[in-house]
Scaffold this motif. Structure first.
Motif: not given
Length: 164
Positions: A62-71, A94-95
């Motif tokens: 899911e992280v690869i497909q959708n990104g991990n949200g803002p840092v 998330a990190r």
């Protein structure tokens, strides 16, 4: 019967009270081999990676497909951008997922391509860069086919090389 009861292996010992049934079961995911990207096989590799990641650790996929949200970032007094350390359990998770996703993708690349991708900090960006580098688009595939066709048409076997 020629055999005696001594030849039958004894039953396994009962679990100790400190073990739970889940601790006794081997983790089968470790037997799945990580697909390694090979030249000209991006489409097959991408399908294998999707299935591998979806099976071994779906949140990483899911992280690869959708990104991990803002840092969370800030700017220091010299104008340098700094990434703030995670503050919540959710940010820490998330990190960790981002790091696992990046590491998994890097491990699946041929060694001679690691330098091109290892400085990328975002797994989604890395996946997209791998796709553009190795997958190509329809136009580039058509061009590759055209070049191969031209090379094939220009290829001929001389009488000395061919069958006599």
């Amino acid at each position: 019967m020629s055999g005696s009861q001594d030849e039958i292996p004894p039953p396994p010992p009962p679990p100790s009270s400190s073990q739970t049934p889940t601790q006794q079961t081997p983790h089968t995911v470790s037997t799945i081999k990580l697909p390694i990207l090979k030249k000209g096989e991006y489409d097959i590799w991408a399908m294998k990676m999707e299935h591998y990641l979806a099976h071994t650790d779906y949140p990483i996929w899911e992280v690869i497909q959708n990104g991990n949200g803002p840092v969370s970032i800030t700017t220091d007094t010299q104008g340098q951008i700094k990434v703030l350390p995670p503050r919540t359990a959710e940010e820490i998770l998330a990190r960790e997922r981002e790091r696992k996703a990046r590491t998994t993708l890097l491990m699946a690349l041929p060694e001679d391509h690691l330098a091109k991708f290892h400085k990328m900090t975002d797994a989604k960006e890395m996946w997209d860069a791998i796709k553009s580098r190795f997958g190509g688009n329809d136009e580039s595939k058509k061009m590759q086919k055209y070049i191969l066709k031209q090379q094939f048409e220009g290829f001929s076997v001389s009488n000395s090389e061919g069958p006599s």
